[in-house]
Write a protein that holds these residues in place. Sequence first.
Motif, PDB file in Angstrom:
ATOM      1  N   VAL A 180       1.654  -2.318  -8.563  1.00  0.00           N
ATOM      2  CA  VAL A 180       2.528  -1.213  -8.161  1.00  0.00           C
ATOM      3  C   VAL A 180       3.401  -1.605  -6.966  1.00  0.00           C
ATOM      4  CG1 VAL A 180       2.549   1.146  -7.276  1.00  0.00           C
ATOM      5  CG2 VAL A 180       0.904   0.486  -9.057  1.00  0.00           C
ATOM      6  N   LEU A 220       3.882   5.436 -10.020  1.00  0.00           N
ATOM      7  CA  LEU A 220       2.421   5.544 -10.027  1.00  0.00           C
ATOM      8  C   LEU A 220       2.016   7.010  -9.925  1.00  0.00           C
ATOM      9  CD1 LEU A 220      -0.348   4.154 -10.015  1.00  0.00           C
ATOM     10  CD2 LEU A 220      -0.262   4.235  -7.514  1.00  0.00           C
ATOM     11  N   GLN A 280      -7.316   9.246  -5.543  1.00  0.00           N
ATOM     12  CA  GLN A 280      -7.086   7.859  -5.122  1.00  0.00           C
ATOM     13  C   GLN A 280      -6.788   7.802  -3.618  1.00  0.00           C
ATOM     14  OE1 GLN A 280      -5.644   4.887  -7.372  1.00  0.00           O
ATOM     15  NE2 GLN A 280      -6.437   5.677  -9.280  1.00  0.00           N
ATOM     16  N   LYS A 321      -8.607   5.705  -0.495  1.00  0.00           N
ATOM     17  CA  LYS A 321      -7.876   4.931   0.507  1.00  0.00           C
ATOM     18  C   LYS A 321      -8.305   5.375   1.927  1.00  0.00           C
ATOM     19  CE  LYS A 321      -4.301   2.799   2.623  1.00  0.00           C
ATOM     20  NZ  LYS A 321      -4.275   1.359   2.896  1.00  0.00           N
ATOM     21  N   VAL A 369       1.650   0.964  -2.952  1.00  0.00           N
ATOM     22  CA  VAL A 369       0.775   1.603  -3.934  1.00  0.00           C
ATOM     23  C   VAL A 369       0.827   3.136  -3.830  1.00  0.00           C
ATOM     24  CG1 VAL A 369      -1.452   1.476  -5.118  1.00  0.00           C
ATOM     25  CG2 VAL A 369      -0.707  -0.435  -3.698  1.00  0.00           C
ATOM     26  N   LEU A 370      -0.111   3.716  -3.058  1.00  0.00           N
ATOM     27  CA  LEU A 370      -0.243   5.176  -3.010  1.00  0.00           C
ATOM     28  C   LEU A 370       0.474   5.783  -1.828  1.00  0.00           C
ATOM     29  CD1 LEU A 370      -4.060   5.032  -3.484  1.00  0.00           C
ATOM     30  CD2 LEU A 370      -2.536   6.118  -5.122  1.00  0.00           C
TER      31      LEU A 370
END
Lengths: 457, 457
Positions: A416, A424, A436, A440, A454-455
Amino acid sequence: MGELIEHLREGLPAEAILTDPDVTRSYANDMASFCTAGAPAVVTLPRTVEQVQHVMRTATALRVPVVPQGARTGLSGAANAADGCIVLSLVKMDRILEIDPVDRVAVVEPGVVNAVLSRAVAEQGLYYPPDPSSWEQCTIGGNIGTASGGLCCVKYGVTAEYVLGLDVVLADGRLLKTGRRTAKGVAGYDLTRLFTGSEGSLGIVVRAVLALRPAPPQQLALAAEFPSVAAAGEAVRQIMARGHAPSLLELMDRTTVRAVNAMARMGLPESTEALLLAAFDTPDPAADLAAVAELCTAAGADQVVPAEDAAESDLLLQARRLSLTALEALRPATMIDDVCVPRSRLADMLEGTAEIARKYGLTIGVCAHAGDGNTHPVVCFDPADADEARRARESFDAIMALGLELGGTITGEHGVGVLKKEWLARELGPVGLEIQRGIKRAFDPLNILNPGKVLDA
Amino acid sequence: MGELIEHLREGLPAEAILTDPDVTRSYANDMASFCTAGAPAVVTLPRTVEQVQHVMRTATALRVPVVPQGARTGLSGAANAADGCIVLSLVKMDRILEIDPVDRVAVVEPGVVNAVLSRAVAEQGLYYPPDPSSWEQCTIGGNIGTASGGLCCVKYGVTAEYVLGLDVVLADGRLLKTGRRTAKGVAGYDLTRLFTGSEGSLGIVVRAVLALRPAPPQQLALAAEFPSVAAAGEAVRQIMARGHAPSLLELMDRTTVRAVNAMARMGLPESTEALLLAAFDTPDPAADLAAVAELCTAAGADQVVPAEDAAESDLLLQARRLSLTALEALRPATMIDDVCVPRSRLADMLEGTAEIARKYGLTIGVCAHAGDGNTHPVVCFDPADADEARRARESFDAIMALGLELGGTITGEHGVGVLKKEWLARELGPVGLEIQRGIKRAFDPLNILNPGKVLDA
């Protein structure tokens, strides 16, 4: 910044700390196009677990972001620097600590290059399957970070399936051991798999126990030329539905075939709409190839050319491995997508991508790990042309939307990073995203590990 | 309790709510010995995802613990009821929703029995490998909960390797979708694998996408008799070091062989110290068996008896599958351990276990998934004899300590449950335990999901 360097020097030798901006700047990017990257405050090159722990303790104490890096061959910007960050390059931790043919494991540091490990285990009759295109450069740590795939996955699976246990330095510098070196084990939650593919956002992998397999026989390949991607897709359906286990099942579209010929004069058939490569490393590969040739012909192949021997097979493989480079040479810039759909939808994905190319007036070549339904549409464009660049970005997004619509994922193996974080969120949905992010936070409450990836919105 | 039942009735039909104490009591235990179990307040038998969500919303609203259950064939007490809990039995959600031979996936509800799925996919030329001993009873949901193994793992791996995606009802009733139905995918953290083996402590699996393989050829087996476990262990080392890929590599010690003969008159060789069973499902199993026979003889086997055909092979397999039942018949009670060591240490584990049996004056029979280093020492004892019961418990612990000392894990495939939670802390260490508990909190802040199990002190 003075304080940061001073703090780092307390636990790292001078040669492991780079601060010259001309040097640190060269660590800003991985190989992804059009991903933001900042200027690192410092690049660290630890050689021991303790040194990595010192870097993380320092980062926690001073609230400085840390960006872990391997060979920076990634394609999603996951290793791109953040402004003022510590780049934590693991390339100096490059020892193979053990190769055990009975337990069929290797124990390695994260900076070991994939090809170096692959060759070392081959010398003992063993096989480490994961083979990303960048295998001559990329590191095992990077492979674990992105849960990399490769050409062999259709038979042997991806990196994640070969990671048994990890030593991980956590955000606050504590050392966590996960997993095992045994063939089986179910003690507690599977943290090994959680770290694998986490793109450096949960911890720093400093040691890995990897599963090995016995070396298979040399593979033998064939090439089949199809008049349409639909016909090639049908061949893939039939090959898999009939229970074949090819060690490779790759597809190159017309654009890709021509690009490879243009670059390397490989003599690939330019009139084909889709070239399918299949290989077997079974005890009798010729028999398997003959069966697959028949299925290809029945699905509409114009021609099927089996390799005479291993050398010819290697040549076919080499053509496939050149695809990305060849497509990159077509225009000033490229964006490489990585959409994976159920393999039954491969033809729909390829036809949809061709439609997107037409709609946006762009060249989009596709090579694909066809047996996995994992396509790499490569959008070719000129970034100096603002309108073309906009169309490129829009087509890239349209490709991901199509993948999700077909029941697929926005990333089969590249990750990602920065490139796909908005997508995502779309793939995971609100509940998935929230869960998610909770994970983290549990690992990195200060958000110092690879922030902005990513997130991280 | 009136409030709880009333609340449940708002979203569940009357037949899905059992409150008769004589009935609910029968849901208190799985098949583990000597694990505490409480009296459930109610047993629920939902048939839909929405009904499961209703149960979890109710549990969250009223702060009532929930214990998910499949067929209750587990061996660690992970499915044992807690006092006043809602038992959430998934056995009525037993539909196979899809079997796709091109994508090689099955989509199932959690209550599908392993053998039912295995037979259904076999009808389409496909193979779902995980085969725990209880496969005729146990459910896929339970298999996912414990990340179960079986006899085939030495070649085909464990349940976790076949779970691609999950639908999970979270503690608060929200529905989370994880993973994918594609062959590859790296979008976000691997929550699928995190739930697999989490023993119902993170969420309720209500749907699973499982990977399938093409059906392999019928396997052919041999039996090799060894004068010592050390010699059998050496044969296992050689078989694996030479790159063989047996579809089964099992060991029965002298105690187990005699127990099986006593129960079923199988005519197994009573004078052997260790009986090794090997099987191949390769294109030419007889050739592979011949090579393995040679290695067994070189390692000191007294006799090697290849099966003449599939029927004889099945008989050998049946003897192995009877092992636990036969050992259970030796004494009033048994405790089954599940220590997995690196396969290179198998002989050390077996010799150490024999030493423990001598030291504690007990009968401990061992059957083992030898190719995986996964041993099942079965401690046989009489619980009415307090001293013998104490020695049984101590020897059980000594076996786990030995496993850890040899670089192994306290559980290869049965899970932690109630039985081994103190030992889990020992295996994970303080950092591992803290991190795992952080994950549990992220998913289940009220600690209502299977409390008192796994990590819950």
